[in-house]
Design an enzyme around this catalytic site. Structure first.
Site, PDB file in Angstrom:
ATOM      1  N   PHE A 224       0.807  -1.228   0.000  1.00 10.56           N
ATOM      2  CA  PHE A 224       0.000   0.000   0.000  1.00 10.56           C
ATOM      3  C   PHE A 224       0.839   1.277   0.000  1.00 10.56           C
ATOM      4  O   PHE A 224       0.319   2.360  -0.256  1.00 10.56           O
ATOM      5  CB  PHE A 224      -0.971   0.018   1.191  1.00 10.56           C
ATOM      6  N   ASP A 225       2.136   1.150   0.268  1.00 12.03           N
ATOM      7  CA  ASP A 225       2.978   2.355   0.268  1.00 12.03           C
ATOM      8  C   ASP A 225       4.437   1.941   0.231  1.00 12.03           C
ATOM      9  O   ASP A 225       4.812   0.885   0.776  1.00 12.03           O
ATOM     10  CB  ASP A 225       2.703   3.200   1.513  1.00 12.03           C
TER      11      ASP A 225
ATOM     12  N   ILE B 141       2.544   6.350  13.013  1.00  9.28           N
ATOM     13  CA  ILE B 141       1.796   5.392  13.835  1.00  9.28           C
ATOM     14  C   ILE B 141       2.634   4.976  15.041  1.00  9.28           C
ATOM     15  O   ILE B 141       3.866   5.033  15.034  1.00  9.28           O
ATOM     16  CB  ILE B 141       1.384   4.155  13.012  1.00  9.28           C
TER      17      ILE B 141
ATOM     18  N   TYR C 266      -3.478   1.656  12.512  1.00  7.92           N
ATOM     19  CA  TYR C 266      -4.591   2.555  12.175  1.00  7.92           C
ATOM     20  C   TYR C 266      -5.912   2.150  12.826  1.00  7.92           C
ATOM     21  O   TYR C 266      -6.960   2.710  12.499  1.00  7.92           O
ATOM     22  CB  TYR C 266      -4.750   2.642  10.651  1.00  7.92           C
TER      23      TYR C 266
ATOM     24  N   PHE D  81       5.849  -3.797   7.806  1.00  3.61           N
ATOM     25  CA  PHE D  81       6.734  -2.766   7.254  1.00  3.61           C
ATOM     26  C   PHE D  81       8.163  -3.290   7.225  1.00  3.61           C
ATOM     27  O   PHE D  81       8.661  -3.841   8.219  1.00  3.61           O
ATOM     28  CB  PHE D  81       6.720  -1.494   8.119  1.00  3.61           C
TER      29      PHE D  81
END
Length: 475
Positions: free
Chosen positions: A69-70, A89, A115, A132
């Site tokens: 997503f990123d 976050i 989130y 991540f």
């Protein structure tokens, strides 16, 4: 689940980079498996980014099903953020704080540390656990400078206790180690009132930083010349001009100064008297900047609703004297505009105050307003006719006004001469553009010779240069 990580992240796909597989470690503060970390590549040295530092990282973020997503790598642009400030976050603030420079790690982030229940539409669904891959490229200190110009950077070595920090005027006890070019030039333990450190050669950068320290904190400060020893350097410490220096500072203890809002009217007046006394002592010692600061504190503490003031006479006297003293300090510091403002404030309290009139007159002279200065000195002499200093200043005003008038006359005279010269030049140019009638007199063209002369022309042959037969003749 973790075996699939190696197929998901770019660094892991290179088998030469893969270390022996390690079990992820729970690094969440509550040990609730909210943040799991697995190191893919070890970092350099032992240092970790301290809270408040600006950390630069590369990252790739994906969902558990592998959907990316990123990615900062896709953008070829590292990402920077302030560690521990809540700008990312929660899992990042926790995880990145455990990473060394150059380290690459996988962070598995539970929804509570990412989130949450709402997610981050449209890319991150509700209650999503995120993966991540994070690489720490480096970091720099937290910017504590007032203008955020990078002039004071803090790298925290030991965190302090609690949440309280010293305020302006707090009594602080600190340990200082100052270094320049890897050489210690200042090592001492001192106590002083925060904001008055220059009295004992404490630089502004250290004082500004201490306002952000907690009790027991030790930090390394990198301080640029603007907040250190400036253009002059420091002969005592053998610091050259425009030098960037480092200080390792420990805040051992502090006692907060009383805030004006916490005091009643009587206590404010008493505090104002203490500040005035401090200011006077600094003034006598030639420490004008500190004196100015103390006189301004008098005003800040006594700036409360006049309607509630049972100590109006004491308050009035303190504010009047602080404005008078500020005007004098500003004159000595060559800040005439500030001096004028302070003297004017004093005159609002006492319109016939001789010192205020005199100091404002001096300020007006310094800013090039001799007529306004003259008015103030005249007003003073109406109150105190024998004031020799005012008479002397009056003479200076008259002389300045006379010189100013002569200068203006000269300017206007030169201006008028210039305009007259310009007009003359313009007229000469216009004349040059006009046809020279006399130079072509009698030079008739063919058309003029062939037309029939009028009756008047025949009756006046000498004027029109006709020949005997009544026809035009050439000159």
């Amino acid at each position: 689940m973790y075996a699939a990580i190696y197929d998901t992240y770019p660094y892991c796909r290179n088998s030469n980079n893969i270390m022996a597989e390690k079990k992820p470690v729970d690094i969440s503060p509550k040990q609730d498996s909210g943040v799991l970390k697995e190191i893919i590549r070890e970092g350099e040295g032992t240092e970790l980014p301290p809270p408040g530092s600006k950390v630069k990282v590369h990252y790739v973020g994906s969902l558990l099903d592998g959907t990316q997503f990123d990615s900062s790598r896709t953008r070829s642009q590292p990402f920077e953020f302030d560690l521990g400030k809540g700008s990312v976050i929660k899992a990042w603030d926790i995880g990145v704080a455990t990473m060394k420079k150059g380290e690459i790690a996988i962070l598995m982030c539970a929804p509570e540390y990412a989130y949450g229940k709402k997610g981050s539409p449209p890319n991150i669904p509700p209650d999503a656990t995120l993966k991540f891959e994070v690489e720490v490229i480096g970091w720099k200190g937290e910017d504590l400078s007032p203008g955020k110009d990078g002039g004071i950077e803090r790298l925290q070595i030991t965190p302090g206790d609690g949440y309280s920090t010293p305020n302006d005027g707090a009594m602080v006890e600190v340990k200082l180690i100052g270094e320049y070019n890897n050489k210690i030039f200042d090592e001492r333990e001192v106590s002083f009132s925060l904001g008055e450190g220059s009295d004992i050669n404490i630089i502004e950068g250290v004082e500004k930083a201490l306002e952000k320290f907690k009790k027991g904190e030790t930090s390394r400060l990198t301080i640029k010349p603007k907040y250190a020893f400036g253009n002059d350097g420091n002969e005592e410490f053998d610091i050259p001009p425009n030098a960037t220096i480092q200080y390792t500072v420990t805040l051992k203890s502090f006692e907060k100064a009383k805030e004006s809002w916490s005091l009643d009217s009587e206590e404010k007046v008493q505090q104002g008297k203490l500040f005035k006394e401090k200011g006077t002592n600094y003034f006598k010692a030639g420490k004008l900047h500190l004196a100015t600061k103390m006189y301004k504190k008098v005003q800040s503490f006594l700036d409360f609703d006049k309607g509630e003031d049972p100590y109006s006479e004491d308050r009035r006297a303190l504010i009047l004297s602080s404005n008078l003293n500020l005007a004098l300090c500003y004159l000595k510091l060559d800040e005439p505009f500030e001096a004028k403002n302070s003297a004017t404030s004093a005159l609002e309290i006492d319109p016939k105050n001789e010192k205020a009139l005199f100091r404002r007159g001096q300020a007006y002279l310094a800013i090039g307003e001799p007529q306004l200065a003259l008015d103030d000195f005249k007003a003073l002499l109406l109150i105190e006719p024998n004031n020799s200093a005012a008479k002397a200043q009056l003479a200076v005003c008259n002389k300045t006004l006379k010189e100013q008038l002569q200068k203006e006359k000269k300017i206007y005279a030169n201006m008028f001469d210039k305009f007259a010269k310009m007009d003359t030049q313009r007229e000469e140019e216009e004349k040059k553009k006009a046809p020279d009638v006399m130079s072509s007199l009698g030079e008739w063209g063919k058309e003029d010779r062939e037309r029939e002369p009028t009756e008047f022309e025949r009756e006046n042959p000498n004027i029109l240069m006709l020949n005997g037969s009544g026809e035009f003749q050439d000159m």
